[in-house]
Every structure is written in C-alpha cells, then in structure tokens.
Write a protein that holds these residues in place. Sequence first.
Motif, PDB file in Angstrom:
ATOM      1  N   THR A 238      23.429 -15.484  27.242  1.00 30.98           N
ATOM      2  CA  THR A 238      24.436 -15.681  26.185  1.00 30.98           C
ATOM      3  C   THR A 238      23.620 -16.743  25.004  1.00 30.98           C
ATOM      4  N   SER A 239      22.740 -17.408  25.534  1.00 30.40           N
ATOM      5  CA  SER A 239      22.102 -18.435  24.521  1.00 30.40           C
ATOM      6  C   SER A 239      21.065 -17.756  23.631  1.00 30.40           C
ATOM      7  N   VAL A 240      20.270 -16.696  24.231  1.00 34.73           N
ATOM      8  CA  VAL A 240      19.361 -15.962  23.512  1.00 34.73           C
ATOM      9  C   VAL A 240      20.050 -14.918  22.571  1.00 34.73           C
ATOM     10  N   THR A 241      21.512 -14.299  22.908  1.00 38.74           N
ATOM     11  CA  THR A 241      21.978 -13.489  22.069  1.00 38.74           C
ATOM     12  C   THR A 241      22.716 -14.194  20.881  1.00 38.74           C
ATOM     13  N   ILE A 242      23.295 -15.566  21.079  1.00 35.91           N
ATOM     14  CA  ILE A 242      23.697 -16.265  20.036  1.00 35.91           C
ATOM     15  C   ILE A 242      22.463 -16.657  19.092  1.00 35.91           C
ATOM     16  N   ALA A 243      21.600 -17.096  19.581  1.00 35.59           N
ATOM     17  CA  ALA A 243      20.195 -17.412  18.763  1.00 35.59           C
ATOM     18  C   ALA A 243      19.891 -16.112  17.893  1.00 35.59           C
ATOM     19  N   TYR A 244      20.066 -15.205  18.450  1.00 41.28           N
ATOM     20  CA  TYR A 244      19.612 -13.758  17.739  1.00 41.28           C
ATOM     21  C   TYR A 244      20.390 -13.689  16.519  1.00 41.28           C
ATOM     22  N   VAL A 245      21.795 -13.659  17.000  1.00 47.42           N
ATOM     23  CA  VAL A 245      22.752 -13.446  15.717  1.00 47.42           C
ATOM     24  C   VAL A 245      22.568 -14.338  14.665  1.00 47.42           C
ATOM     25  N   ILE A 246      22.529 -15.824  15.136  1.00 44.28           N
ATOM     26  CA  ILE A 246      22.378 -16.809  13.971  1.00 44.28           C
ATOM     27  C   ILE A 246      21.021 -16.699  13.092  1.00 44.28           C
ATOM     28  N   ARG A 247      20.016 -16.047  13.757  1.00 46.95           N
ATOM     29  CA  ARG A 247      18.599 -16.084  13.039  1.00 46.95           C
ATOM     30  C   ARG A 247      19.012 -15.081  12.161  1.00 46.95           C
ATOM     31  N   TYR A 248      19.366 -13.889  12.310  1.00 48.42           N
ATOM     32  CA  TYR A 248      19.818 -12.851  11.463  1.00 48.42           C
ATOM     33  C   TYR A 248      20.832 -13.417  10.544  1.00 48.42           C
ATOM     34  N   ALA A 249      21.621 -14.098  10.493  1.00 40.86           N
ATOM     35  CA  ALA A 249      22.803 -14.509   9.720  1.00 40.86           C
ATOM     36  C   ALA A 249      21.997 -15.714   8.589  1.00 40.86           C
TER      37      ALA A 249
END
Length: 509
Positions: A238-249
């Motif tokens: 979950t942490s990795v996925t959230i970080a991935y979306v935030i990075r793209y955002a």
Amino acid sequence: MSTVQTRQAPDEKPPEKRGFVFPSALTVLAVVTVAVWALAFLIPPGAYKRNKSGAPIQGTYHRVPSDRGIVHRLNDLFLSPVNGLYGVQDAKTGQVGPGLAGELYGSAGVFLFVIAIGAFITVVFATGALDLGIGRLAHRLRERGALLIAGVMLVFALLGTVEGFAEETLGFYGLIVPLMLALGYDRMVATGTIILGAGVGVLCSTVNPFATGVASSAADISLGDGIVLRALMWIVLTSVTIAYVIRYARRVRRNPERSLSGFLPGDREQSATGAAEPPRLTTLHKVILVLVSLTFAFMIFSVVPWASALTGDAGATPYGFELGWSFPQLAALFLVAAVIVGIVARLGEQRLSATLVQGAADFISPALVIVLARGVTVIMNNSQITDTVLHSIEGLVSGTSSSVFAFFVFLVNLPLAFLIPSTSGHATLAMPILAPLADFAGVSRALVVTAWQSASGWMNLWVPTTAVTIGGVALAKVGYDKYLRFIWPLLAILFVLIGGFVALGAVWT
C-alpha cells in the motif's frame, strides 16, 4: 398465432454491432463445469491414502476402479449446483450428494456469509454515512494534494483488505475527479487513486471475506491463518502504491504536458473553489461509522488464532479469550450488525427490511459463483479424478524448494484470474487442488491462500474482464490503453515484491 413483421424506418440507423464481450463469471464456470464433466471420462480415477486430518500422504497415490456409469455421471452434472450448495459427503464412500449422510461438502456456510455481509454493506450505504465520510475526508484535504491522495487511497485500501471494497468505488468518481482537477492534477491521478487504492487493499486482503475467507474455507484452514504475513504485505504494498501515484501526480502538476491521459476541454479551468463541499457529518453518521469500525474490528478479533500469531507456533494451545469463529458465526454477526445499524440510523421497519433483502439480492451473484465453483469440485470428487490431477501436479513441484513452490502457486493462478475475475469463484475452484500441494511441499496452506489472492489481486488491477477497471476508466474518461501505460511500471514493482513476500512466507513457515 399471428406474427408481426417489423420494418426499419427509412431514416432509422441500423443497430450498431457489438464487439466481443467477455462472458460473466457464471457463464465461464458453467462452461468449466461441462468441460470438467467431459474430461472426467478421459482422466483415470485415483486416490491417495490420507492421514488423520484428511490430508493426502505423499507417495501413496494409486489407481482405483470406478463404478460411475453414464447415468451416475449425468446425475452428477445435473445436481452439481445443488451439491455445490448443500451436498453431503458420505464418510465411507467419499461420494457427495444431497441425500447422503455425513459431513457437509457444499458451500452453504460461505453462501450464507456472503449474503449476510452483502446485507450489512447495503444497509451501511443506505445510511449515507460511509460515502459521506469519505467525501468529507476528500474535501477537507483538498488544499493538500499529496495528503488527499494518500488519505483517500489509505481508506480505500483499508476497506479493501477487510471487506473487499472494490465495486463500491465506482460511485466516487463524481467526487474525486473534480477534486483532482481542481488541484491541478489530471484524470489519471483520480483513476489511480480510486482503482489502485482499493485494488492494492484487495490484493493484500487480510480478512476479506470474498477472497481470504472463501479461499481459507476451501483450503480447510482458519480465516486468521497467515494474517501476519498478509498484514505486512498490506503495509508495504500500500505504501509503495500510494507513493507511485503521488509521484506521478506531482510530475503532472509541475509539467502538465507529461500527463498520460491529457486534459478534456474545461479540465484546466477548474479551480479549488469549484469543488462543492459535501454536507457535514451528523452525530448519527459518526455513530454509524463507529459501529461499522467496531463490527469489522470484532470480526478480525474473532477469527485470528492469537496464540499461533503471537508465538509463531502453529500448534500452540489457544488462549482462553480466543473465539475461533468461522462462517456460521460471522454470518450471524453481520446480520445482527446490519439490523443494529438500521435501527440506530432510524431506517424504519419497512425500509430496513427492504434494504436487507436488496443487499442479499445484490450479492447473490458472487454467492452463486461460489456454489457453481464448488459444484465443479463435486464432479471431480465423485469421478475420483481430484487426486489424479493432484498427482500430476505433484510431479511438477516435487523436489522444488518451498520458496519456488510458493511462487509457482502465484504464477499458475495468473491465467485463472483472467478467466475467472470473481475472487470467490476462483478460490473455490482452485483451492481444493492447490491446498493439498502445500502439504507435499512442506509449507502452510495459509501461504497458498496468500499466493493465490496475490495473483488474483494483481491481475484485477488491470485485466479488462473486471468491471472495476473498465468501469472506472470509463467513468473517469481515461483511455484503457493510457491506463495500461500508466500502471505497467507499478505492476512490475508489485510483481517483484509479491514474489519476495511469498518466498519470505515459505522460509518463515
């Protein structure tokens, strides 16, 4: 009888031809039922000797004669859905039928549990508390984009891991998309926040009744077995996925030209002031949210084998406070909780009764999928080919390490997840074969459940056979091809992490 011939009006356009639509899980399982029934004529019957707990003993497989004539086989096919629900297994012959005496082989307990939790979830949504609470959270964090993304994804992931929250997310696009656009993001950020937030939660299901629960039942283990590893997976993935979306955002906000989805007319003109504020949570809404939280917390407490989880010893003597609940008690828990929530929300007798019935009706589809999938295993059992199939796979995994075996379970379930996107149906169909393999490989059946649900969850993040993905990109007005381009690096990362966790679980157990 007369027939009426209808003609197409001159200015009427001919109906558009529909492209190929992948069949539903019910249709797929109906085809699988007939296919397995036909294959049973070709696969030789066989059996393992079994220990006291009923697990097959490696190296004891042998062929057995079969007295199943065409009439018996046709009867098995005809009664497969019935046997899948309440077929009883005869202790002496091992055959399953609705009129035999012995232990329940059908999935009646799981069936009722799915219906009960469906009624509960529907009653909760009828109060408006859950969706309003998420709406308030999103609006409250609208000034802090990264925190908004993390907050919404975390809530969705938590709901996904405890109750399979997925299809329910389709109702949030109307709120999340405008909020993300108002903050300077694109529609892909909203899509990733919703699909990936709930999806990674389901992938790392801890006590999700539709994934972990059904699979654990089919594997003949407790719902709480393996919860420590799954909880650790949930935290990391979950942490990795959230970080991935935030990075793209953040990348899109800094440089809109790097958006993968692009912007529709009017998207860039939206401002934060354009995001309407949802109504405030009333005291009643807050009480309902507390009741919902307590219900799921109590469910977790009631199924976890605390002595085994805290000591690491699978054979540890249960503590006095352990309840050891299974599906009958959990079904009763959610039915009672649904009534309590309805009474507290003052829905009234008529509306509460109608909502309970509607909730049961809405969840009859996944419940029937479980029944059909169980019916397939009944055909295999009565034809005595289950052990033959198990023996053939035993040859493939014999001699492999426990880590390799666990990763094999993950890989072999990827194509099955594509064909049967229903997690409950997939679990009921695959687990009777996969769980005994764990005994041969010297790993816990709980690890097989974890590897299986990881494969199912990973596939359901992107395959076009899931309504959550296809419906989500359509509601967000994002091209499916663009969504695949957005998600494939994350899929690769999650694939590696899942492989590491199942290997860790094999060593751990």
